[in-house]
Design an enzyme around this catalytic site. Structure first.
Site, PDB file in Angstrom:
ATOM      1  N   THR A 195      36.548  31.036  34.720  1.00 24.22           N
ATOM      2  CA  THR A 195      36.527  29.621  35.364  1.00 24.22           C
ATOM      3  C   THR A 195      35.276  28.881  35.964  1.00 24.22           C
ATOM      4  OG1 THR A 195      38.720  30.372  35.698  1.00 24.22           O
ATOM      5  CG2 THR A 195      38.192  28.552  37.367  1.00 24.22           C
ATOM      6  N   ARG A 223      52.569  27.716  33.124  1.00 24.62           N
ATOM      7  CA  ARG A 223      51.868  28.656  34.744  1.00 24.62           C
ATOM      8  C   ARG A 223      50.917  27.744  35.418  1.00 24.62           C
ATOM      9  NH1 ARG A 223      46.170  30.716  36.088  1.00 24.62           N
ATOM     10  NH2 ARG A 223      46.676  32.052  38.298  1.00 24.62           N
ATOM     11  N   GLY A 225      48.223  27.704  38.183  1.00 25.19           N
ATOM     12  CA  GLY A 225      46.946  28.741  38.460  1.00 25.19           C
ATOM     13  C   GLY A 225      46.600  27.533  40.432  1.00 25.19           C
ATOM     14  N   ASP A 226      45.294  28.321  40.955  1.00 26.82           N
ATOM     15  CA  ASP A 226      45.233  27.700  42.052  1.00 26.82           C
ATOM     16  C   ASP A 226      43.920  25.952  41.924  1.00 26.82           C
ATOM     17  OD1 ASP A 226      43.168  29.908  41.307  1.00 26.82           O
ATOM     18  OD2 ASP A 226      41.626  29.215  42.960  1.00 26.82           O
ATOM     19  N   THR A 245      37.429  30.802  42.198  1.00 25.28           N
ATOM     20  CA  THR A 245      37.186  31.336  40.893  1.00 25.28           C
ATOM     21  C   THR A 245      38.055  33.354  41.647  1.00 25.28           C
ATOM     22  OG1 THR A 245      36.734  33.003  38.988  1.00 25.28           O
ATOM     23  CG2 THR A 245      35.239  32.766  41.007  1.00 25.28           C
ATOM     24  N   GLY A 246      39.274  33.373  40.714  1.00 27.34           N
ATOM     25  CA  GLY A 246      40.037  34.506  40.268  1.00 27.34           C
ATOM     26  C   GLY A 246      41.360  34.771  40.108  1.00 27.34           C
ATOM     27  N   GLY A 248      44.236  33.467  40.647  1.00 25.51           N
ATOM     28  CA  GLY A 248      45.492  32.643  41.486  1.00 25.51           C
ATOM     29  C   GLY A 248      46.313  32.609  42.023  1.00 25.51           C
TER      30      GLY A 248
HETATM   31  N1  ASP Z   1      41.598  31.161  39.089  1.00 19.15           N
HETATM   32  C1  ASP Z   1      42.085  30.936  37.866  1.00 19.15           C
HETATM   33  C2  ASP Z   1      43.372  31.351  37.388  1.00 19.15           C
HETATM   34  O1  ASP Z   1      44.100  31.601  38.702  1.00 19.15           O
HETATM   35  C3  ASP Z   1      41.299  32.118  37.145  1.00 19.15           C
HETATM   36  C4  ASP Z   1      39.324  32.023  37.560  1.00 19.15           C
HETATM   37  O2  ASP Z   1      39.409  31.591  38.404  1.00 19.15           O
HETATM   38  O3  ASP Z   1      39.406  32.597  36.176  1.00 19.15           O
HETATM   39  O4  ASP Z   1      44.074  30.369  36.791  1.00 19.15           O
END
Ligand code: ASP
Length: 349
Positions: A195, A223, A225-226, A245-246, A248
């Site tokens: 991300t 779905r 995410g954040d 990032t992470g 989500g």
């Molecule tokens: N945060 C992103 C999500 O959950 C994924 C990522 O950061 O790689 O969609």
């Protein structure tokens, strides 16, 4: 008397009472957080990734150097990363369970408090550009799916064949995740990485943040995410900008980007310290992994992450670009590109 004065100044500096002058402009990026396992990437591939980070920084730096706004800079930087197959955003987005791509992005202008976001896009080359248009040309903050795609057509935003988003690495990651799922194992390690996000301060002192993603490998259709959620994956106000990032779901539940900025309303708490507390004291105990890039109103960037790698980089007026990928690696000048192709590297992601 003089000694007393020197002591007083030193004390003030120690307490954070004397702050360095602001950078004329400043830009910091992340290209995703992840727990690497040995062999995930070769040394050459890691070098290419660092080159790509340097190329993205150069794009935003050009905007800021010539007096452009922080919102233009984060948009240009994130667009460049969306065009690179090395990141999980735009071109290099991960696959859903159904073998499709659903892209999310958001952008926020800290000086006006305006924000725009898009989610579940299947044909938009640069989701961050559409997020900016949602911010500027609609009374809304977040558009999703078919409605967002229709808005893109109306605005003349570039659309691509869904095949554009196919990359071999991401396809193989999906196959691995599906196999693990079949065997009844949870698969979070490969689930996310790449991300992208940017935070910037311009010459007028305005902050902005933007984030773009393909989400998590093997995610269910629909779905979200954040990354497109203002206050979770992206936030900016007059004094603080964050891109996350992470995993989500954790970032949404804890309104991570907003929480970091809210904590800095206490003037004793720096943006970096607030980010550290949220990543390590709030998310980590629950098993929520990931990281953030942050910037304060002086253009000071901080990177906080709980994984063993987060692609990251920064550049500011008068200081050269510096990038890193692994946790135990210091920021250093990016290797020069050896290729003149659009993606600046010869290595395959
Ligand atoms: N945060 C992103 C999500 O959950 C994924 C990522 O950061 O790689 O969609």
């Amino acid at each position: 008397m003089r000694r007393a004065l020197v002591l007083f100044i030193a004390l003030l500096a120690g307490c954070g009472g004397v702050r360095p002058p602001p950078a004329e402009w400043s830009l910091a990026i992340h290209g995703g957080a992840r727990n690497f396992a040995p062999g995930d990437y070769t040394g050459e591939q890691l070098a290419s990734l660092r080159t790509e980070l340097g190329a993205a920084l150069a794009v935003g730096a050009q905007v800021l150097e010539r007096g452009g706004s922080s919102i233009d800079a984060v948009q240009a930087t994130v667009s460049a990363m969306e065009d690179s197959p090395w990141f999980n955003a735009g071109r290099g987005a991960v696959f859903t369970h159904a073998g499709t791509h659903e892209l999310d992005a958001s952008i926020m202008d800290g000086s006006s408090g305006q924000a725009g976001a898009v989610a579940g896009l299947m044909r938009i080359r640069n989701p961050v550009q559409l997020a900016r248009l949602v911010m500027e040309r609609t009374p809304h903050v977040l558009l999703v799916g078919a409605g967002a795609e229709a808005f893109a057509v109306e605005q003349g935003v570039e659309r691509v064949d869904p095949k554009y988003f196919y990359t071999e690495r991401r396809w193989n990651e999906l196959q691995k995740a599906l196999e693990k799922e079949k065997a009844g194992q949870r698969s979070t390690r490969e689930a996310y990485f790449g991300t992208v996000g940017a935070v910037a301060r311009d010459r007028q002192g305005r902050l902005a943040a933007a984030t773009s993603t393909g989400g998590m490998t093997n995610k269910r259709a629909g779905r979200i995410g954040d990354s497109p959620i203002i206050g979770a994956g992206t936030f900016a106000d007059a004094r603080c900008a964050v891109s996350a990032t992470g995993h989500g779901e954790y970032f949404i539940r804890h309104a991570v980007a907003f929480d970091i900025c809210a904590r800095t309303r206490d003037p004793r708490i720096s943006v970096g310290r607030a980010a550290h507390a949220v990543i390590f004291d709030v998310l980590r105990p629950e098993g929520g992994e990931g990281g953030v890039v942050t910037m304060d109103d002086r253009g000071v960037a901080a990177f906080e992450f709980s994984t063993n790698a987060m692609s990251r980089g920064r550049i500011a007026a008068g200081s050269a670009a510096a990038v890193a990928v692994l946790a135990d690696e210091n920021l250093a000048p990016p290797p020069q590109s050896r290729s003149s192709s659009k993606s600046s590297s010869k290595e395959k992601p």
